[in-house]
Write a protein that holds these residues in place. Structure first.
Motif, mmCIF file in Angstrom:
data_model
loop_
_atom_site.group_PDB
_atom_site.id
_atom_site.type_symbol
_atom_site.label_atom_id
_atom_site.label_comp_id
_atom_site.label_asym_id
_atom_site.label_seq_id
_atom_site.Cartn_x
_atom_site.Cartn_y
_atom_site.Cartn_z
ATOM 1 N N LEU A 94 0.797 -1.052 -0.095
ATOM 2 C CA LEU A 94 0.062 -0.107 -0.107
ATOM 3 C C LEU A 94 0.960 1.167 -0.080
ATOM 4 O O LEU A 94 0.598 2.149 -0.598
ATOM 5 C CB LEU A 94 -0.796 -0.091 1.182
ATOM 6 N N SER A 113 2.549 1.921 -3.436
ATOM 7 C CA SER A 113 1.761 2.292 -4.340
ATOM 8 C C SER A 113 1.417 3.662 -4.373
ATOM 9 O O SER A 113 1.108 4.638 -5.195
ATOM 10 C CB SER A 113 0.278 1.482 -4.338
ATOM 11 N N THR A 114 1.099 4.245 -2.939
ATOM 12 C CA THR A 114 0.527 5.584 -2.704
ATOM 13 C C THR A 114 1.826 6.424 -2.921
ATOM 14 O O THR A 114 1.501 7.582 -3.580
ATOM 15 C CB THR A 114 0.423 5.481 -1.102
ATOM 16 N N ILE A 156 -4.087 -3.963 -6.752
ATOM 17 C CA ILE A 156 -3.546 -3.660 -5.314
ATOM 18 C C ILE A 156 -4.420 -3.988 -4.476
ATOM 19 O O ILE A 156 -4.140 -4.851 -3.385
ATOM 20 C CB ILE A 156 -3.368 -2.204 -5.098
ATOM 21 N N SER A 208 -8.256 -3.086 3.217
ATOM 22 C CA SER A 208 -7.265 -3.104 2.248
ATOM 23 C C SER A 208 -7.153 -2.388 1.256
ATOM 24 O O SER A 208 -6.322 -2.387 0.203
ATOM 25 C CB SER A 208 -7.556 -4.639 1.599
ATOM 26 N N PRO A 240 -6.044 1.083 -0.586
ATOM 27 C CA PRO A 240 -5.504 2.163 -0.137
ATOM 28 C C PRO A 240 -6.202 3.483 -0.499
ATOM 29 O O PRO A 240 -7.227 3.336 -1.415
ATOM 30 C CB PRO A 240 -4.027 2.479 -1.154
ATOM 31 N N GLU A 241 -6.060 4.546 0.201
ATOM 32 C CA GLU A 241 -6.852 5.711 -0.055
ATOM 33 C C GLU A 241 -7.149 6.166 -1.279
ATOM 34 O O GLU A 241 -8.201 6.448 -1.901
ATOM 35 C CB GLU A 241 -6.335 6.956 0.689
ATOM 36 N N PHE A 242 -6.119 5.921 -2.270
ATOM 37 C CA PHE A 242 -6.467 6.677 -3.689
ATOM 38 C C PHE A 242 -7.129 5.613 -4.435
ATOM 39 O O PHE A 242 -8.074 6.083 -5.478
ATOM 40 C CB PHE A 242 -5.167 7.047 -4.143
ATOM 41 N N VAL A 243 -7.091 4.403 -4.081
ATOM 42 C CA VAL A 243 -7.998 3.371 -5.053
ATOM 43 C C VAL A 243 -9.447 3.761 -4.529
ATOM 44 O O VAL A 243 -10.165 3.871 -5.336
ATOM 45 C CB VAL A 243 -7.481 2.117 -4.552
ATOM 46 N N VAL A 267 -3.590 12.135 0.547
ATOM 47 C CA VAL A 267 -3.874 11.462 -0.785
ATOM 48 C C VAL A 267 -5.023 11.928 -1.227
ATOM 49 O O VAL A 267 -5.110 12.047 -2.560
ATOM 50 C CB VAL A 267 -3.731 9.748 -0.153
#
Lengths: 272, 318
Positions: free
Chosen positions: A201, A204-205, A245, B144, B146-149, B259
């Motif tokens: 994570l 990726s961020t 992801i 699970s 991430p913030e941007f997803v 983010v």
């Protein structure tokens, strides 16, 4: 060997598949990573199973290579954080006294700042490349491994067999590797999966923010960034790496849950 | 002095000490890295002469401790120095953006806290049955992501496919409150998703933990209904851990906000920070980093203090 529950099995299969694709990317990927094959954001077709990306490269190929980069960086930084964190944690626990105090307070200090913010400050000053990313991520995450391994080792150092080893004159290093490490292994292994997810994570961020893996190389976070502008026009290309992801994180989570449940039910685990 | 005041004062002093230590970390940590601000700006291929000139101009040749004291002093008096890239006053550029970020975080918190506590109570009430499994499953999935997803999923579905909300959170001075609220709906939804899962799971764990106590069994045996048991006996004892959870997650918002602002092109602190990391503008990054860290630490101290005040066992330390 007890039966593996279904959820863990699904997690294992998917995680295994991702790792397999990452290892064999060079042979599995249908096209060259950088080759421009068609128009901008071509739709899904028989040549391009996922369509093409923002400048006409095959998206499936980019995804397979992207997975390779993501998994490679995350694996390396997890290994680094575990080796460093556990050795330092065990040292702090066995040495005790001011060594322990200094190390623990330093770790407290680093953990008092959000990891992402600290990483951003560091990445401003150093040049961004894959090795520096692995080192920065590994170092920052090793604080968490340090806390866990120190906590586990503190319980072990008071055991009679450690005392016995000390009395027969074994050195610090021998005690750490032959007495403490084998007994601390199961909680550390249970933590491994969670740290790996965190690393996935995190990289990726960073890449999504444009501060991680730099073009022409791209990991999944970078692929999301490259294709994000298409979303507003209704082109879902950026969602494919985003979903990857999430799927990787969820499946590793399922395996980690199972490992955690198994190790804690064993004698000598965290649950005792 | 009342022991509780002493305890609180201790925590506050410890917090101040920690803040000071973090300022050392952010200032000297960067100094200890290879290269410096001038190198970072000009890149690896800069000529030695250009480097020396820029160092002189930026005052990098002055003694380190003096520069640190100057930086810290400026921080305490609200003078954050000038940005390297455009020479603008940092405090001025940050002021407006800090307000925007607070606005976003405030609404995310207002919505997520009551929602998380309610869902946590529900999950604890129906422990192991379908409402619990449903809530736990959904929260596992959102943890699970991430913030941007999460951000792009929400953006794609709600803004692009269903045309419900604007896809970019444009906000500018002179907008009315309702216009602003309409603009930030999507980022608020994402932030709520991000913190809700953690908060709800930890609330559930805290309440289940309390539910195993003997006095809960007594309450059940004397014939109280499950909701009455939770409300009258479990909840008051779970307040301290729950408040702690809430504060920790509000602190977590600090990171999520960075983010999410980038995803929705929202003119806040996070976007500002990321922009200047890309431009390698060290003074701005250090100032923003310090502010983010300070907010995070202050929320953590508040969590500590509130849990001391809420917990009778801590109120009377032996």
């Amino acid at each position: 060997m007890s039966r593996i529950p279904l959820s863990a099995l699904i997690g294992l299969v998917i995680t295994g598949a991702f790792f397999f694709l990452a290892l064999t990317a060079q042979w599995v990927a249908p096209y060259d990573m950088a080759a421009i094959m068609g128009g901008v954001w071509d739709p899904i077709s028989s040549e391009h199973w996922l369509g093409t990306d923002a400048i006409g490269r095959d998206l499936l190929t980019r995804m397979i290579y992207g997975g390779q980069v993501t998994i490679f960086v995350a694996t390396c930084s997890t290994i680094l954080s575990f080796v460093l964190g556990s050795i330092l944690g065990f040292t702090a626990a066995t040495a005790g006294g001011w060594v322990d105090q200094v190390m623990s307070r330093l770790v407290d200090l680093v953990m008092a700042v959000p990891t992402l913010i600290l990483a951003l400050v560091i990445l401003t000053a150093v040049s961004v490349s894959v090795p520096t990313l692995i080192i920065v991520m590994g170092l920052l995450d090793s604080t968490r491994v340090f806390r866990l391994s120190r906590a586990v080792a503190v319980d072990i150092t008071v055991m009679d067999y450690v005392e016995a080893a000390r009395l027969r004159g074994e050195g610090q290093r021998w005690v750490i590797f032959n007495e403490i490490l084998p007994n601390a292994l199961s909680p550390l292994v249970a933590e491994l999966g969670l740290r790996f997810i965190f690393a996935v994570l995190f990289i990726s961020t960073l890449s999504f923010l444009g501060l991680g893996v730099q073009p022409p190389l791209a990991d999944w976070g970078g692929l999301v960034k490259e294709n994000a502008t298409g979303l507003v026009y209704g082109i879902p290309a950026a969602l494919a790496p985003a979903i990857c992801i999430a799927v990787l994180a969820i499946s590793v989570n399922l395996v980690a849950d199972w490992v955690l449940a198994r190790t804690t039910s064993l004698k000598g685990g965290r649950g005792g | 002095m009342h022991p509780i005041l002493k305890l609180v004062a201790q925590r506050l002093a410890l917090g101040l000490l920690l803040l000071w230590a973090v300022s050392l970390l952010i200032f000297f940590g960067v100094e200890a890295l290879p290269g410096d601000a001038a190198q970072a700006m000009l890149g690896q291929s800069a000529t030695p002469v250009a480097l020396a000139n820029l160092r002189e101009q930026m005052g990098l040749n002055d003694p380190l401790v003096g520069r640190y004291l100057h930086w810290l002093g400026g921080f305490l008096t609200g003078d954050l120095g000038k940005a390297m890239t455009n020479g603008q006053d940092i405090a001025k550029s940050i002021g407006q953006r800090l307000g925007n970020t607070m606005f976003l975080a405030f609404w995310a918190a207002i919505i997520s806290v009551p929602l998380a506590i309610t869902l946590g109570l529900l999950a604890a009430r129906y422990n192991g049955r379908w409402p619990d499994r449903l809530i736990s499953g959904v929260t596992l999935a959102t943890i699970s992501l991430p913030e941007f997803v999460a951000g792009y999923l929400v953006l794609y579905v709600l803004a692009v496919k269903l045309h419900l909300f604007p896809s970019m959170a444009m906000i500018f001075p002179g907008m009315g409150v309702f216009e602003r609220l309409h603009a930030i709906i999507l980022p608020v939804i994402v932030l709520v998703m991000v913190v809700l899962a953690h908060m709800m799971r930890m609330t559930r764990a805290a309440i289940l933990n309390v539910m195993q106590s003997a006095y809960i069994e007594t309450a059940e045996l004397k014939g109280l209904g499950p909701l009455a048991v939770i409300w009258r006996h479990a909840f008051p004892n779970a307040i301290a851990p729950v408040v702690n959870v809430v504060m920790l997650n509000l602190a977590y918002l600090v990171v999520g906000v960075v983010v999410v602002e980038v995803v929705f092109v929202y003119p806040g602190m996070g976007q500002f920070l990321v922009d200047h990391v890309t431009k390698r503008d060290l003074p701005v990054v250090q100032a923003c980093g310090m502010i983010f860290a300070a907010v995070y630490i202050v929320l953590n101290i508040l969590a500590d203090v509130i849990s001391i005040l809420a917990n009778p066992r801590l109120r009377h330390p032996k």
